[in-house]
Design a protein around this motif. Structure first.
Motif, PDB file in Angstrom:
ATOM      1  N   MET A  31       0.829  -1.210   0.000  1.00 25.57           N
ATOM      2  CA  MET A  31       0.000   0.000   0.000  1.00 25.57           C
ATOM      3  C   MET A  31       0.862   1.258   0.000  1.00 25.57           C
ATOM      4  O   MET A  31       0.494   2.264  -0.605  1.00 25.57           O
ATOM      5  CB  MET A  31      -0.944   0.015   1.202  1.00 25.57           C
ATOM      6  N   SER A  32       2.016   1.196   0.657  1.00 24.16           N
ATOM      7  CA  SER A  32       2.874   2.384   0.711  1.00 24.16           C
ATOM      8  C   SER A  32       3.576   2.644  -0.617  1.00 24.16           C
ATOM      9  O   SER A  32       4.068   3.747  -0.842  1.00 24.16           O
ATOM     10  CB  SER A  32       3.909   2.229   1.825  1.00 24.16           C
ATOM     11  N   LEU A  33       3.628   1.663  -1.488  1.00 22.67           N
ATOM     12  CA  LEU A  33       4.276   1.835  -2.791  1.00 22.67           C
ATOM     13  C   LEU A  33       3.418   2.613  -3.787  1.00 22.67           C
ATOM     14  O   LEU A  33       3.919   3.054  -4.815  1.00 22.67           O
ATOM     15  CB  LEU A  33       4.608   0.460  -3.413  1.00 22.67           C
ATOM     16  N   ASP A  34       2.131   2.773  -3.492  1.00 25.88           N
ATOM     17  CA  ASP A  34       1.221   3.431  -4.424  1.00 25.88           C
ATOM     18  C   ASP A  34       1.616   4.892  -4.610  1.00 25.88           C
ATOM     19  O   ASP A  34       1.762   5.633  -3.645  1.00 25.88           O
ATOM     20  CB  ASP A  34      -0.203   3.334  -3.897  1.00 25.88           C
ATOM     21  N   LYS A  35       1.786   5.295  -5.848  1.00 27.20           N
ATOM     22  CA  LYS A  35       2.213   6.661  -6.156  1.00 27.20           C
ATOM     23  C   LYS A  35       1.046   7.599  -6.436  1.00 27.20           C
ATOM     24  O   LYS A  35       1.231   8.801  -6.609  1.00 27.20           O
ATOM     25  CB  LYS A  35       3.147   6.664  -7.381  1.00 27.20           C
ATOM     26  N   GLU A  36      -0.170   7.067  -6.509  1.00 25.08           N
ATOM     27  CA  GLU A  36      -1.331   7.926  -6.745  1.00 25.08           C
ATOM     28  C   GLU A  36      -1.578   8.811  -5.523  1.00 25.08           C
ATOM     29  O   GLU A  36      -1.194   8.467  -4.400  1.00 25.08           O
ATOM     30  CB  GLU A  36      -2.583   7.078  -7.014  1.00 25.08           C
ATOM     31  N   GLU A  37      -2.269   9.934  -5.740  1.00 23.95           N
ATOM     32  CA  GLU A  37      -2.554  10.849  -4.640  1.00 23.95           C
ATOM     33  C   GLU A  37      -3.426  10.162  -3.591  1.00 23.95           C
ATOM     34  O   GLU A  37      -4.433   9.521  -3.929  1.00 23.95           O
ATOM     35  CB  GLU A  37      -3.268  12.091  -5.176  1.00 23.95           C
ATOM     36  N   PHE A  38      -3.030  10.253  -2.326  1.00 21.97           N
ATOM     37  CA  PHE A  38      -3.719   9.656  -1.180  1.00 21.97           C
ATOM     38  C   PHE A  38      -3.819   8.134  -1.271  1.00 21.97           C
ATOM     39  O   PHE A  38      -4.655   7.524  -0.622  1.00 21.97           O
ATOM     40  CB  PHE A  38      -5.119  10.248  -0.984  1.00 21.97           C
ATOM     41  N   GLY A  39      -2.992   7.502  -2.104  1.00 19.55           N
ATOM     42  CA  GLY A  39      -3.019   6.049  -2.215  1.00 19.55           C
ATOM     43  C   GLY A  39      -4.247   5.513  -2.916  1.00 19.55           C
ATOM     44  O   GLY A  39      -4.704   4.406  -2.633  1.00 19.55           O
ATOM     45  N   PHE A  40      -4.812   6.290  -3.855  1.00 22.53           N
ATOM     46  CA  PHE A  40      -6.041   5.881  -4.532  1.00 22.53           C
ATOM     47  C   PHE A  40      -5.800   5.043  -5.778  1.00 22.53           C
ATOM     48  O   PHE A  40      -6.707   4.874  -6.594  1.00 22.53           O
ATOM     49  CB  PHE A  40      -6.887   7.101  -4.908  1.00 22.53           C
ATOM     50  N   GLY A  41      -4.610   4.492  -5.964  1.00 22.55           N
ATOM     51  CA  GLY A  41      -4.336   3.645  -7.122  1.00 22.55           C
ATOM     52  C   GLY A  41      -4.660   2.187  -6.828  1.00 22.55           C
ATOM     53  O   GLY A  41      -5.193   1.820  -5.782  1.00 22.55           O
ATOM     54  N   PHE A  42      -4.322   1.323  -7.776  1.00 22.68           N
ATOM     55  CA  PHE A  42      -4.597  -0.105  -7.643  1.00 22.68           C
ATOM     56  C   PHE A  42      -3.885  -0.713  -6.444  1.00 22.68           C
ATOM     57  O   PHE A  42      -4.479  -1.508  -5.708  1.00 22.68           O
ATOM     58  CB  PHE A  42      -4.170  -0.827  -8.932  1.00 22.68           C
ATOM     59  N   LEU A  43      -2.631  -0.318  -6.219  1.00 29.69           N
ATOM     60  CA  LEU A  43      -1.874  -0.901  -5.110  1.00 29.69           C
ATOM     61  C   LEU A  43      -2.468  -0.513  -3.760  1.00 29.69           C
ATOM     62  O   LEU A  43      -2.553  -1.336  -2.850  1.00 29.69           O
ATOM     63  CB  LEU A  43      -0.408  -0.463  -5.171  1.00 29.69           C
ATOM     64  N   GLY A  44      -2.885   0.731  -3.626  1.00 25.77           N
ATOM     65  CA  GLY A  44      -3.369   1.225  -2.340  1.00 25.77           C
ATOM     66  C   GLY A  44      -4.799   0.835  -2.018  1.00 25.77           C
ATOM     67  O   GLY A  44      -5.160   0.700  -0.856  1.00 25.77           O
ATOM     68  N   LEU A  45      -5.622   0.665  -3.048  1.00 28.79           N
ATOM     69  CA  LEU A  45      -7.040   0.386  -2.809  1.00 28.79           C
ATOM     70  C   LEU A  45      -7.437  -1.058  -3.023  1.00 28.79           C
ATOM     71  O   LEU A  45      -8.477  -1.488  -2.528  1.00 28.79           O
ATOM     72  CB  LEU A  45      -7.909   1.262  -3.725  1.00 28.79           C
TER      73      LEU A  45
END
Length: 67
Positions: A31-45
């Motif tokens: 989840m920390s690897l997600d580069k989208e803003e606020f972690g809203f990318g595939f990895l974070g969500l």
């Protein structure tokens, strides 16, 4: 060996618990690897939370498994 010094779980249980902790930590790392803003990318969500959920499922079975 006295009965009071026996561990509550067997070796397999503790191994599964350790594996579950590692999987949970891996999920948070993903989840920390997600580069989208606020972690809203595939990895974070999606991927990270699914890996964390898998880790908690492993922990659940590690506790319930008969020694």
């Amino acid at each position: 060996m006295s009965n009071s010094s026996k561990l509550p779980f067997g070796k397999a249980n503790y191994t599964l618990m350790l594996l579950g902790i590692v999987v949970i930590l891996a999920g948070f790392f993903i989840m920390s690897l997600d580069k989208e803003e606020f972690g809203f990318g595939f990895l974070g969500l999606t991927l990270g939370p699914l890996v964390v959920l898998a880790g908690f499922t492993i922990e659940f079975f590690a506790i319930l498994k008969k020694s």
